[in-house]
Design an enzyme around this catalytic site. Structure first.
Site, short mmCIF file in Angstrom:
data_model
loop_
_atom_site.label_atom_id
_atom_site.label_comp_id
_atom_site.label_asym_id
_atom_site.label_seq_id
_atom_site.Cartn_x
_atom_site.Cartn_y
_atom_site.Cartn_z
N GLU A 244 0.85 -1.19 0.00
CA GLU A 244 0.00 0.00 0.00
C GLU A 244 0.89 1.24 0.00
OE1 GLU A 244 -3.21 -2.29 2.92
OE2 GLU A 244 -2.23 -0.44 3.60
N LYS A 246 2.67 4.50 1.28
CA LYS A 246 3.01 5.10 2.57
C LYS A 246 2.81 6.61 2.44
CE LYS A 246 6.30 5.39 6.31
NZ LYS A 246 5.73 6.71 6.68
N ARG A 251 -2.14 9.88 10.84
CA ARG A 251 -3.04 8.76 11.10
C ARG A 251 -4.32 9.24 11.77
NH1 ARG A 251 -0.23 3.72 11.69
NH2 ARG A 251 -2.15 2.66 12.30
N GLU A 295 -5.16 7.32 7.02
CA GLU A 295 -4.25 8.46 7.09
C GLU A 295 -4.81 9.61 6.25
OE1 GLU A 295 0.52 9.27 7.23
OE2 GLU A 295 -0.39 7.29 7.47
N PHE A 334 -7.23 2.33 5.22
CA PHE A 334 -6.54 1.09 4.85
C PHE A 334 -6.79 -0.07 5.80
CE2 PHE A 334 -3.28 4.07 6.61
CZ PHE A 334 -3.11 3.50 7.86
N ARG A 405 4.65 -2.88 17.25
CA ARG A 405 5.50 -2.68 16.08
C ARG A 405 6.22 -3.99 15.79
NH1 ARG A 405 7.53 2.19 14.49
NH2 ARG A 405 7.20 3.08 16.56
N LYS A 411 7.77 -0.63 6.50
CA LYS A 411 7.77 0.58 5.67
C LYS A 411 9.02 0.58 4.80
CE LYS A 411 9.24 3.10 9.83
NZ LYS A 411 8.90 4.16 10.80
#
Length: 544
Positions: A244, A246, A251, A295, A334, A405, A411
C-alpha cells in the site's frame, strides 16, 4: 490504600534494577487492592492518571506545580525552581522542600489513593477563565496534606514522569501473575481496551472476563505500527504480500455508531471539530457502525503536500472553515477494526480487507497483492512518482495488533534512516537565536524510562526553532546555566547517517550527523524508538 503506602511501594521499585523483582513486588500487592483501588494503582504505578483512550487531561504544567509547592512551604516560586535545579528533578525537590517545612502546619488528613485520583479528576474537569486558579487550589490542598515522600510521587504523577522504570510490559506480566492468567490473554485484552487499569480489574474477576473484551466505538485503541524493511526480504519470508502507499500525512481513527461519529488522532485525541470536512467524507463513505484506520493527507493541484500542512489542520481550534479552503484534506482508509458489533482485529489482513471493501464505498487506499519483487518494485516507484513517501508492506495473515511494532507491517522508503525520539532537554542558542533553544537532547525509551541517546542542533529553520520554543518553553522543569530539562511531551523525527557506540550517553549509542527532520506532535512519547530496536538497528548496520 493510603497514598503513603503507594509512595513506599514506588520508593521500593525505584531502588530495584531487576525486571523480575519489580514484577514480583507489584504482583504480590495487586490481589489485596479493592475494585476501586486496582485500576488507579495500576495507572499511577506507570506514571499515568487516566486511561490512554480517555479525553481527560490533567493540564498541570511545571509552573503551576511550582506555584503550589511555593505556597505550601511558604517560599517563592524562584526558590522552588532553584531547589529543582540543584537536585536536578522535581520530585526529589518537592520532597526536600516539604521536609524542611514545619510538620505541624500540614497533615490535616491522610491522603487516600482513590481520593487523590478524584482530586485529579476535579483538576481535569476544571475549565473556563478561572481554571488555573481552581487547579492551583487543588494542587495546594494535595501538597498540604502530603508527607515529604508522598510529595515526591505526587509531583511526579502530576508531571506524568514517575521515574521508577515500570513500563506496560512489567504491569502486564504482574497482572497475569497476580491473578493466574496467561500473559497473552492479558496482552490481548489491553490491545482491545487500551487501559491496563480496567484490564487488571477484569483479571481479578477471572480469565473469562478478559476473554469477553472487545473493541468498541468511541474508545480508541492504539494504532498498529510498522518497522523498516525491504521488498525482497518480506516476500522471501511471507510469499505474497500486500503493498500500500506510505502516505506523508497523519493517522486517524474514525468511529461511527448509531448515526454518531468521531475522529481521533494518532495520540488518541478527539480531533472531530478540527476536521469537519474529513468527517463528512467518511460519513458519506459508509453507513455502518464501524471503526476505521487510515491516514489523512493534504492535497494541492492533485499532489500531496508535506506532513506539516496536515498538522496545521489537526492543531486548529478556531477559523476551521477558512483553513478548509486553504488546506484540503483527503482521507485514505486502509484497515477496519470493528463492524456492526463485531471485533475484527484478530482476523487476518486479507479477511479484514474484504470487510473494508464491502463496508466502505470510497476513499479506500489502493492495495497490491503480489509475490513478485519486480511488480511490487514498480508499485513502489509509482508511489514515489505520485508524491508519497514510499510503500507499506503487510503480511496477509497478520492480525491487527494495536500499539505493536513488528515484521507484520514494514515501511519501505528511500530516505535516510530516521528515528522518532523524545525531547527531554535543550541548550539555549547563540547570536540571533539566543532567545530560542538551539541544541536539543533526545531520548529513546525502555520499560517506561526515557534514556538520553543523542543531541541534535542542525536542520532547523528559524521558523521551526520558534515553533519548538513555543511548544517547549512552558514545559521547563529545571535549568542549569544554558541547559534546561523538559517535561517530556514533544517528539522529534531525526535523520542520521549511522549509529555509533558511545559512552557519552546513557543509551550507549550516539547518532552520527544527526539532523532534525520534523516535529511529530501527532505522536506521543510512548511511541518513540525503544533502546532494544536501536540495538537491532545497530546490529543490522554492522552486518551490512
Amino acid at each position: 490504600m493510603l497514598f503513603r503506602e503507594f509512595s513506599a511501594i514506588c520508593e521500593q521499585l525505584e531502588g530495584i534494577s531487576g525486571r523480575l523483582e519489580m514484577i514480583d513486588l507489584i504482583s504480590r500487592r495487586l490481589p489485596s487492592l479493592s475494585d476501586e483501588e486496582l485500576p488507579v494503582f495500576v495507572r499511577f504505578i506507570m506514571g499515568r492518571i487516566f486511561p490512554d483512550w480517555s479525553p481527560q487531561k490533567l493540564g498541570i504544567g511545571p509552573n503551576l506545580l511550582y506555584e503550589g509547592v511555593a505556597y505550601v512551604v511558604g517560599t517563592k516560586k524562584d526558590s522552588v525552581v532553584e531547589t529543582i535545579n540543584r537536585t536536578g528533578e522535581a520530585g526529589k525537590a518537592v520532597e526536600l522542600l516539604l521536609a524542611g517545612k514545619e510538620q505541624t502546619s500540614f497533615f490535616s488528613e491522610d491522603l487516600d489513593l482513590v481520593t487523590v485520583y478524584h482530586e485529579f479528576e476535579k483538576i481535569a474537569g476544571t475549565g473556563g477563565k478561572k481554571s488555573q486558579r481552581e487547579k492551583l487550589l487543588v494542587v495546594r490542598k494535595l501538597l498540604a496534606n502530603a508527607s515529604p515522600l508522598e510529595g515526591r510521587y505526587l509531583a511526579r504523577i502530576m508531571l506524568e514522569d514517575l521515574r521508577i522504570g515500570v513500563g506496560e510490559g512489567n504491569i502486564r506480566e504482574a497482572v497475569a501473575r497476580a491473578f493466574g492468567i496467561d500473559s497473552s490473554i492479558v496482552e490481548h485484552a489491553v490491545q482491545a481496551l487500551n487501559d491496563l487499569g480496567h484490564v487488571a480489574q477484569l483479571a481479578k474477576s477471572g480469565e473469562s472476563a478478559l476473554r469477553e473484551v472487545h473493541v468498541s466505538p468511541f474508545r480508541p485503541v492504539k494504532m498498529m505500527l510498522a518497522q523498516q524493511g525491504s521488498i525482497v526480504s518480506a516476500i522471501e519470508e511471507n510469499g505474497a504480500i500486500a503493498a500500500e502507499y506510505k502516505y506523508d500525512g497523519s493517522r486517524f481513527q474514525f468511529h461511527r455508531q448509531g448515526g454518531l461519529s468521531r475522529l481521533y488522532s494518532r495520540k488518541l485525541e478527539d480531533v472531530t471539530n478540527a476536521l469537519p470536512d474529513v468527517l463528512r467524507i467518511l460519513n458519506e463513505s459508509t453507513s455502518h457502525d464501524i471503526i476505521l484506520d487510515g491516514e489523512v493527507i493534504a492535497i494541492k493541484d492533485g499532489k500531496p503536500l508535506p506532513f506539516q500542512a496536515v498538522l496545521r489542520r489537526f492543531r486548529r481550534k478556531h477559523g476551521i472553515s477558512e483553513m478548509q479552503e486553504e488546506v484540503m484534506l483527503t482521507p485514505n482508509v486502509f484497515d477496519i477494526l470493528y463492524l456492526d458489533g463485531e471485533t475484527l482485529i484478530d482476523l487476518p489482513l486479507s479477511e479484514r480487507r474484504k470487510h473494508l471493501e464491502t463496508a466502505v464505498i470510497s476513499h479506500v487506499a489502493p492495495q497490491l497483492v503480489s509475490n513478485d519483487p519486480a511488480v511490487v518494485g514498480d508499485f513502489y516507484h509509482t508511489a514515489l512518482d505520485t508524491g508519497h513517501e514510499g510503500i507499506m508492506i503487510k503480511a496477509l495473515a497478520s492480525p491487527y495488533t494495536p500499539g505493536m511494532r513488528g515484521k507484520n507491517w514494514l515501511k519501505v522508503k528511500p530516505e535516510v534512516d530516521t528515528l522518532d525520539l523524545a525531547v527531554v532537554g535543550a541548550e539555549w542558542g547563540e547570536g540571533k537565536r539566543a532567545h530560542y533553544f538551539g541544541t536539543f537532547l533526545l531520548a529513546c525509551q525502555e520499560e517506561g524510562q526515557l534514556i538520553p541517546l543523542s543531541k541534535v542542533a542542525t536542520g532547523f529553520s528559524d521558523e521551526q526553532l520558534a515553533e519548538a520554543y513555543d511548544l517547549l518553553h512552558d514545559k521547563i522543569i529545571s535549568q542549569s546555566g544554558k541547559e534546561v530539562r523538559f517535561e517530556p511531551e514533544l517528539v522529534f523525527e531525526v535523520g542520521y547517517s549511522e549509529l555509533q557506540l558511545s559512552p557519552n550517553y546513557p543509551a550507549g549509542f550516539a547518532l552520527r550527523f544527526p539532523r532534525f527532520v520534523r516535529i511529530r506532535d501527532d505522536k506521543d512519547t510512548t511511541e518513540i524508538e525503544t533502546l532494544s530496536s536501536i540495538r537491532e538497528r545497530y546490529q543490522r548496520q554492522s552486518k551490512s
